[in-house]
Motif scaffolding. Structure first.
Motif, short mmCIF file in Angstrom:
data_model
loop_
_atom_site.label_atom_id
_atom_site.label_comp_id
_atom_site.label_asym_id
_atom_site.label_seq_id
_atom_site.Cartn_x
_atom_site.Cartn_y
_atom_site.Cartn_z
N LYS A 63 0.81 -1.22 0.00
CA LYS A 63 0.00 0.00 0.00
C LYS A 63 0.84 1.27 0.00
CE LYS A 63 -3.77 -2.18 -0.16
NZ LYS A 63 -4.50 -2.16 -1.44
N PHE A 64 2.08 1.16 0.41
CA PHE A 64 2.96 2.33 0.36
C PHE A 64 4.41 1.86 0.41
CE2 PHE A 64 2.66 1.47 4.88
CZ PHE A 64 3.94 1.73 5.36
N VAL A 65 5.29 2.78 0.04
CA VAL A 65 6.74 2.55 0.16
C VAL A 65 7.31 3.72 0.93
CG1 VAL A 65 8.94 2.48 -1.10
CG2 VAL A 65 6.99 1.13 -1.92
N ALA A 66 8.19 3.43 1.88
CA ALA A 66 8.87 4.48 2.64
C ALA A 66 10.34 4.47 2.27
CB ALA A 66 8.70 4.24 4.14
N VAL A 67 10.92 5.69 2.18
CA VAL A 67 12.36 5.82 1.93
C VAL A 67 12.94 6.77 2.96
CG1 VAL A 67 12.15 5.34 -0.54
CG2 VAL A 67 12.06 7.71 0.26
N GLU B 243 -1.68 -1.22 -9.54
CA GLU B 243 -2.13 -0.21 -8.58
C GLU B 243 -1.04 0.84 -8.35
OE1 GLU B 243 -3.28 -1.98 -4.92
OE2 GLU B 243 -5.08 -2.94 -5.73
N LYS B 244 -1.48 2.08 -8.08
CA LYS B 244 -0.54 3.15 -7.76
C LYS B 244 -0.15 3.09 -6.29
CE LYS B 244 -2.02 6.38 -11.37
NZ LYS B 244 -2.54 7.75 -11.67
N ILE B 245 1.13 3.24 -6.04
CA ILE B 245 1.66 3.13 -4.68
C ILE B 245 2.41 4.41 -4.32
CG2 ILE B 245 3.22 1.83 -3.16
CD1 ILE B 245 2.80 -0.55 -5.05
N PRO B 246 2.01 5.13 -3.27
CA PRO B 246 2.70 6.35 -2.87
C PRO B 246 4.06 6.02 -2.21
CG PRO B 246 0.99 5.84 -1.27
CD PRO B 246 0.86 4.84 -2.38
N VAL B 247 5.00 6.93 -2.42
CA VAL B 247 6.33 6.79 -1.80
C VAL B 247 6.53 7.97 -0.86
CG1 VAL B 247 8.81 6.60 -2.17
CG2 VAL B 247 7.21 5.65 -3.86
N TYR B 248 6.81 7.69 0.41
CA TYR B 248 7.01 8.73 1.42
C TYR B 248 8.47 8.75 1.88
CZ TYR B 248 1.92 8.58 1.81
OH TYR B 248 0.56 8.63 1.54
N ALA B 249 9.01 9.94 1.97
CA ALA B 249 10.30 10.14 2.64
C ALA B 249 10.00 10.40 4.11
CB ALA B 249 11.07 11.29 2.04
N THR B 250 10.55 9.58 4.98
CA THR B 250 10.15 9.66 6.38
C THR B 250 11.25 9.15 7.30
OG1 THR B 250 8.46 8.99 7.96
CG2 THR B 250 9.11 7.37 6.31
N SER B 251 11.16 9.57 8.55
CA SER B 251 12.03 9.02 9.60
C SER B 251 11.20 8.23 10.60
CB SER B 251 12.79 10.15 10.30
OG SER B 251 11.88 11.06 10.88
N GLU B 252 9.92 8.03 10.32
CA GLU B 252 9.05 7.30 11.23
C GLU B 252 9.23 5.78 11.13
OE1 GLU B 252 4.92 8.49 11.03
OE2 GLU B 252 5.50 10.48 10.31
N ILE B 253 9.80 5.35 10.03
CA ILE B 253 10.00 3.92 9.81
C ILE B 253 11.40 3.52 10.28
CG2 ILE B 253 10.33 2.16 8.02
CD1 ILE B 253 7.42 2.76 8.45
N GLU B 254 11.50 2.39 10.93
CA GLU B 254 12.80 1.85 11.32
C GLU B 254 13.29 0.94 10.20
OE1 GLU B 254 14.87 -0.88 14.82
OE2 GLU B 254 12.82 -0.12 15.09
#
Length: 790
Positions: free
Chosen positions: A223-227, A259-270
């Motif tokens: 559902k999403f990708v985090a970087v 399906e389209k998947i949003p990519v978030y730049a974040t520091s919330e993910i370990e």
């Protein structure tokens, strides 16, 4: 491992090539067909930088160095197959490096993408991850590596990650020791699958993002990708990595359901260690679920797979589908990265690609290989060292539409050149292909490879990858290229550093006698052992060794005292032992000739037979030990010690044994023959004296009196010589039974066990039970149940 032509040999070269030559000569004398090749790892930054400093062309500088180093190697008397000599800077060699690139390209294993890369600010080029040390410094220049966003060429080594990891457990690999641990650590656990997701919000439609997940069976529910903030997508958007900001930076397309998947730049993910991206599958992973809820990312419950077998079946289906779609789908580790091979310098193999505005990037047709480097004179007029500055060379035509195009101006990492050179040795003059497949099938893998541990995750990793790749094409008989690996230790010299400043004093000059301090200032000096280097003033010039001691003594000095796998501290205190041994061997031949020419009277029969038996026993004992250390343990320093032991036995004998004993004659012949691989000239001189002696006793085929020492049959232990049959219980030596060699060679496992049990029964019956401790009694019961009770 072939040498880099730096200008002159150092003692590390002397050590590694003396070792290889000794083994090669030994194997030849044992009737083997031996390829003992040599070549030059001739491309690279050091040659280019040195040439720029001297205002000469790199090819001229390199050829001069090769010529001088070749002369030095010939002084070392290595039995190299010079007709197989190669140099990676020769167009007839790098033509096939370019062909290898195209093989990888055709297999979908080469791609170009924009990426954050390691930039060496001193050498002005990018580096692969493997070329950056644990301190973040360049493996070559030592400079602190920077991060830059550049469009680069990569080889998809991760596709073979699982194969490369599993290959390290191959039982054919011998003596790889710590190399296996280092490579396993570098590759990591291949407990996930990598997939290519298309970036759909970019003007260039061919851009993809490679993503790793440990749950490939649920890849359709992403559902999403985090970087992280250091990821290329975050950098492009200017997003900083801090706890306050989570930003949408891109959109991907899931290749399995569109399906389209949003990519978030974040520091919330370990993120996992050494990774900067994360595949979010809410409802499967708690961290994903929390992130999705926090940022209002809609998701539905994921249907669970009920059993391990269902999971494995689904994973297999997903990977097969990914392979069909050409979007990766191979098991790899989270941390492993593809091999970045682009280099922004001149002195390297040109990448055989042309760029056309109409047709895009196109491979150079094989009939047009090699793509040859331009003359440096054209380059130097522009005051740089990058192919992009040579306009005349960059202009070309497109192989597809024949319209105007530009050549790729990056050159390949020199580790591409050295990733396959061992295969070119098999067929160095082949003008039609890299190597003849039939020869490779017959002669590969390499039986013994000798080199340094420092290339554990560099050259050895890349060479293994290329071998696995060529094996997948059916060009090699096995996937592992090097069967046995002798990890050669470094040669260390004394370094004198001023305490505090770290300044180095050349060879300890201007130091106070008997005190580690500078004469003029009294500053304390720290004396340590470090790898020999010109910059540390602690090197030993091989030419000086050749002049002072001669080639063979130098060879013996580098082999003696320390095992090949251990680092050795170069100390002249060890020299007298070798020099004295050579002197004693010379005197032995002189005495042998004197006594054979002037036969002294024989001693009494009992004395003569006693000495003759002693020579028989000594010859067999030391032949067995020396041969074992030549080829099984490869402890050549111990092989030297064993030979010195035989010399001691020979020197003890009275004149009558020199003159009349057959066993003495056999022992002396074995002594010289076993010395020949290590000291070929000296052994040849000794042999010429030995075979000139009159009154010979050994007229069998064992000694070929009319042939050179190198044409002799390697000494073997006699069939009636007793060898040790060692019996162990739970890994502990329990008894030793003496057996004649002829019996040892034909005894079965069952017969050996029966012998051992009979031996122990006789030992037990000879010891009254009350003298045994309770512990010994219990041990005997457990070791021989039933036998001891009875």
């Amino acid at each position: 491992m072939f040498p880099y032509p730096s200008g002159s040999l150092h003692m590390g070269h002397v050590r590694v090539y003396t070792i290889s030559d000794t083994v090669a000569r030994y194997q030849k004398m044992n009737g083997k067909n031996v390829i003992h090749p040599i070549g030059w790892d001739a491309f690279g930054l050091p040659a280019e930088n040195a040439a720029i400093d001297r205002q000469i062309a790199p090819d001229l500088w390199t050829k001069q160095n090769i010529s001088y180093m070749k002369t030095q190697l010939q002084k070392l008397s290595c039995s190299f197959a010079w007709d197989r000599e190669i140099a990676t800077c020769d167009p007839e060699y790098y033509r096939w490096t370019q062909d290898l690139f195209l093989k990888l390209y055709d297999a979908g294993l080469v791609y170009q993408k924009e990426a954050l890369v390691n930039w060496d600010p001193v050498d002005q080029t990018v580096l692969a991850d493997e070329q950056v040390d644990e301190n973040g410094c360049s493996w070559r220049s030592g400079a602190k590596v920077e991060r830059k966003l550049l469009k680069q060429w990569f080889v998809k080594t991760t596709k073979f990650a699982k194969d490369l990891l599993d290959g390290l457990d191959d039982t054919s690999l011998q003596d790889w020791r710590d190399i296996i641990k280092l490579q396993k650590h570098w590759i990591g656990e291949c407990d996930g699958v990598s997939f290519d997701f298309k970036i759909i919000d970019d003007s260039e439609s061919d851009k993809v993002l490679s993503l790793w997940t440990s749950r490939p069976e649920y890849i359709g529910h992403v559902k999403f990708v985090a970087v992280s903030g250091t990821h290329i997508l975050a950098k492009k958007e200017g997003v900083k990595n801090d706890s306050e900001t989570t930003r949408l930076v891109s959109v991907l397309e899931n290749p399995f359901n569109k399906e389209k998947i949003p990519v978030y730049a974040t520091s919330e993910i370990e993120f996992l260690p050494m990774t900067d991206s994360y595949v979010g599958i809410p409802d499967i992973d708690e961290q994903s679920t929390i992130f999705a809820k926090t940022h209002n990312i809609p998701y539905t419950p994921v249907p669970r797979l009920d059993s391990e077998q269902e999971i494995k079946n689904r994973q297999t289906e997903i990977c097969a589908e990914a392979n069909r779609l050409n979007i990766d789908g191979h098991w790899t580790s989270a941390k492993l990265r593809d091999w970045l091979i682009s280099r922004q310098r001149y002195w390297g193999t040109p990448i055989p690609i042309v760029h056309c505005k109409k047709c895009g990037s196109q491979p150079v047709p094989r009939k047009d290989l090699p793509v040859v480097l331009p003359e440096l004179s054209e380059l130097s007029q522009r005051g740089g060292s990058h192919l992009a500055q040579v306009e005349g060379w960059t202009k070309t035509s497109c192989p597809q539409c024949r319209g105007p195009a530009k050549r790729e101006t990056d050159t390949m990492d020199t580790f591409v050149d050295s990733s396959w050179y061992y295969l070119r040795y098999l067929d160095p003059r082949n003008t039609g292909e890299m190597f003849d497949k039939e020869k490779a099938m017959r002669l590969m893998p390499v039986d013994l490879y000798i080199g340094g541990k420092e290339h554990a995750v560099l050259h050895l990793y890349y060479a293994r990858f290329i071998a696995h790749f060529l094996y997948s094409l059916g060009l090699l008989p096995e996937r592992e290229p090097f069967k046995r690996f002798l990890v050669q230790g470094m040669v260390m010299g004394r370094t004198y550093r001023i305490k505090g400043t770290g300044g180095i004093r050349a060879g300890g000059q201007n130091l106070k006698r008997n005190k580690a301090a500078v004469k003029e200032t009294g500053e304390p000096v720290v004396v340590s052992w470090e790898k020999m280097s010109k910059s540390k003033y602690n090197g030993v010039d091989p030419d000086e060794m050749f002049k002072t001691y001669g080639t063979d003594t130098t060879r013996l000095l580098i082999l003696a005292d320390v095992a090949p796998t251990s680092s050795r501290n170069w100390n002249s205190n060890t020299f007298p032992g070798i020099l004295n041994w050579q002197k004693r061997l010379w005197l032995t031949i002189r005495d042998f000739l004197r006594h054979r020419n002037n036969l002294p009277p024989t001693t009494t029969d009992d004395q003569f037979l006693s000495h003759d038996d002693y020579m028989f026993d000594s010859r067999n004992y030391y032949v067995k030990g020396t041969t074992f250390n030549y080829v099984i343990s490869q402890q050549l320093s111990v092989a030297v010690s064993k030979q010195q032991g035989l010399t001691n036995s020979i020197r003890k004998m009275p004149a009558s044994i020199f003159a009349h004993s057959l066993q003495f004659e056999r022992a002396l012949a074995a002594q010289i023959i076993m010395l020949a691989p290590m000291a070929p000239h000296f052994a040849s001189e000794l042999w010429s004296g030995f075979v000139s002696a009159p009154n010979r006793h050994n007229n069998s085929s064992e000694i070929a009196w009319d042939k050179s020492v190198f044409d002799q049959t390697w000494p073997e232990t006699d069939m009636d010589y007793n060898l040790d049959l060692i019996c162990q219980v739970n890994g502990c030596e329990n008894c030793v039974i003496k057996l004649a060699r002829r019996d040892m060679e034909r005894i079965s496992k069952e017969e050996a066990l029966s012998l051992a049990l009979r031996q122990k029964r006789s030992l037990i019956s000879a010891v009254p039970y009350p003298t045994m401790s309770d512990k010994e009694h219990e041990y005997r019961l457990s070791a021989w149940p039933g036998e001891y009770d009875r």
